[in-house]
Design an enzyme around this catalytic site. Structure first.
Site, PDB file in Angstrom:
ATOM      1  N   SER A  96       0.810  -1.229   0.000  1.00  0.00           N
ATOM      2  CA  SER A  96       0.000   0.000   0.000  1.00  0.00           C
ATOM      3  C   SER A  96       0.838   1.270   0.000  1.00  0.00           C
ATOM      4  O   SER A  96       0.752   2.086   0.918  1.00  0.00           O
ATOM      5  CB  SER A  96      -0.951  -0.032   1.180  1.00  0.00           C
ATOM      6  OG  SER A  96      -1.707  -1.218   1.089  1.00  0.00           O
ATOM      7  N   ARG A 111       7.078   6.368  -4.414  1.00  0.00           N
ATOM      8  CA  ARG A 111       7.718   6.908  -3.198  1.00  0.00           C
ATOM      9  C   ARG A 111       7.189   6.148  -1.987  1.00  0.00           C
ATOM     10  O   ARG A 111       6.042   5.708  -1.956  1.00  0.00           O
ATOM     11  CB  ARG A 111       7.420   8.408  -3.040  1.00  0.00           C
ATOM     12  CG  ARG A 111       5.956   8.715  -2.878  1.00  0.00           C
ATOM     13  CD  ARG A 111       5.618  10.178  -2.706  1.00  0.00           C
ATOM     14  NE  ARG A 111       4.169  10.326  -2.751  1.00  0.00           N
ATOM     15  CZ  ARG A 111       3.473  10.431  -3.872  1.00  0.00           C
ATOM     16  NH1 ARG A 111       4.082  10.418  -5.042  1.00  0.00           N
ATOM     17  NH2 ARG A 111       2.158  10.518  -3.839  1.00  0.00           N
ATOM     18  N   ASP A 149      -4.045  -1.897  -0.405  1.00  0.00           N
ATOM     19  CA  ASP A 149      -5.115  -2.307   0.512  1.00  0.00           C
ATOM     20  C   ASP A 149      -6.459  -1.697   0.119  1.00  0.00           C
ATOM     21  O   ASP A 149      -7.507  -2.311   0.291  1.00  0.00           O
ATOM     22  CB  ASP A 149      -4.773  -1.950   1.975  1.00  0.00           C
ATOM     23  CG  ASP A 149      -4.431  -0.476   2.171  1.00  0.00           C
ATOM     24  OD1 ASP A 149      -4.452   0.294   1.192  1.00  0.00           O
ATOM     25  OD2 ASP A 149      -4.125  -0.091   3.315  1.00  0.00           O
TER      26      ASP A 149
END
Length: 416
Positions: A96, A111, A149
């Site tokens: 996630s 990132r 998620d």
């Protein structure tokens, strides 16, 4: 607005045994999911704590740790007979953090978020790194899908409750996912996918209004949080609404009042002056304190910060906690409302599967979202109902793996 290569909704008829691995902000979770069709499933799982050191050490070592935990999990369940000895199980990997995907079993980390900083990972394909770790540890699992998620939550919630159209996470981070028509996703126009096909979109809306800061009203406290964070300018929306920051917003207000000589005169305030020492869970306790004397708030300040408080101060802290949390919930409602408006869901109404510690544990958070939706849409806002979502990173990931395996076996867009 990241295309996920999750094509359409689950049928509810998906079946079989799948593994799911979730590299979360605090834990690594490993699940064995048995899908039984008809919206039913069984799950067996284990959690492994991630230390702060592990979050900062080399990326490949982090994935090696994931593979070692998965191996231990599979070994123990092969011994108990739950997993057949000679079988290679399909695996859904829940990761996630913002990734750019060109197909479902690939993802380049854009990132790190949520306090991770593992070097040699940003700009790399995390599926490739995980596969390398699986091979090194001889783990009998094949990564078939990478999802976040939130996308998993969208799919799992729809599997159980087909009225679901949107999924949101309100926890340490915040995000949303919804189902878009391919003809309205210009960035994948050249892939030659049927325009009427649907694909889940991972909004990554925590990044909304980053850098320019043109749309969201920010206070000086929000600006301090941004400037002192490990990623200044980024995740602007998230810094106003996620559980990682709400306690810190309150702490900054208290510290300003200490500096102005309004609070805790003559007391040693060094403990509360430590950044992030005031957890969002404390706000939750302050708001739910049932006593007239606000004894829970006495306890928080004396136990954690060695500070004496007056009743007036405690009432003030509670009111501040409410302001900070109510703003977070109402801004969250704005995000939901934007998707509802874009997709035209207001008239018929829709269910929104919501998950995360703020949504699940913070008192009144859900009520304040609903109040916000009614303030935006009027009476019709009542048609948009959030509910406690199904487990996206475990069940959702397994269903996505099942849908992907089915799709590729049927030779439908096999390269995506």
């Amino acid at each position: 607005m990241i295309p996920t290569y999750v094509f359409g909704w689950p049928s509810g008829k998906e079946t079989g045994m799948y593994l799911a691995v979730d590299l979360g902000g605090t834990n690594l979770r490993v699940c064995l999911v048995k899908l039984e069709g008809g919206g039913k499933f069984e799950i067996t799982q284990a959690k492994y704590r991630l230390s702060e050191e592990q979050k900062q050490e080399d990326g490949q070592r982090l994935f090696d740790f994931c593979a070692e935990c998965l191996k231990a999990f599979i070994d123990s369940h092969q011994e108990s007979g739950l997993i057949p000895k000679d079988e290679v199980l399909p695996l859904g990997f829940t990761f996630s953090y913002p990734c750019s995907q060109e197909r479902i079993d690939h993802g380049v980390l854009i990132r790190w978020t949520k306090g991770f900083g593992a070097p040699n990972t940003e700009g790399h394909d995390v599926v490739e790194m995980f596969r390398k770790a699986l091979a090194k540890n001889s783990v009998p699992a094949k990564v078939v899908a990478l999802t976040c998620d939130t996308t998993g939550t969208l799919i799992a919630s729809h599997y159980v409750n087909p009225k679901t159209r949107i999924a949101c996470i309100f926890g340490t981070g915040c995000n949303a996912a919804y189902m878009e028509r391919v003809r309205d996703i210009p960035k994948i126009a050249e892939l030659g996918i049927d325009p009427d096909t649907e694909m889940a979109i991972n909004c990554e809306w925590g990044a909304f209004d980053s850098f320019e800061h043109e749309n969201l009203p920010r206070t000086k406290y929000d600006q301090i949080i941004d400037e002192t964070s490990n990623k200044p300018g980024e995740q602007a929306f998230e810094k106003l609404i996620s559980g990682r920051y709400l306690g810190e917003i309150l702490r900054l207000i208290i510290c300003e009042l200490i500096d102005e000589g309004v609070l805790f005169l003559g007391q040693n305030t060094y403990k509360i002056e430590i950044p992030y020492s005031l957890d969002t869970a404390f706000l939750s306790l302050m708001e739910s304190d049932p006593t007239d004397e606000l004894l829970m708030i006495i306890g928080i300040f004396s136990h954690f910060f060695a500070l004496e408080t007056t009743l007036a101060e405690r009432q003030f802290f509670r009111a501040l906690a409410k302001l900070v949390a109510r703003r977070a919930a109402r801004l969250s409602a704005c995000g939901i409302a934007a998707i509802v408006s874009k997709m035209g869901y207001l008239e018929e109404g829709c269910a929104v599967g919501a998950d995360g510690s703020l949504y699940n544990k913070y008192p009144k958070f859900a009520d304040r979202i609903h109040e916000g939706l009614q303030d935006i849409f009027g009476e019709k806002g009542k048609n948009i109902v959030t509910y406690h979502a199904e487990d996206g990173s475990g069940i959702g990931s397994a269903i996505v793996a099942a849908m992907t395996k089915e799709r590729k076996d049927a030779n439908i867009y096999p390269n995506y």
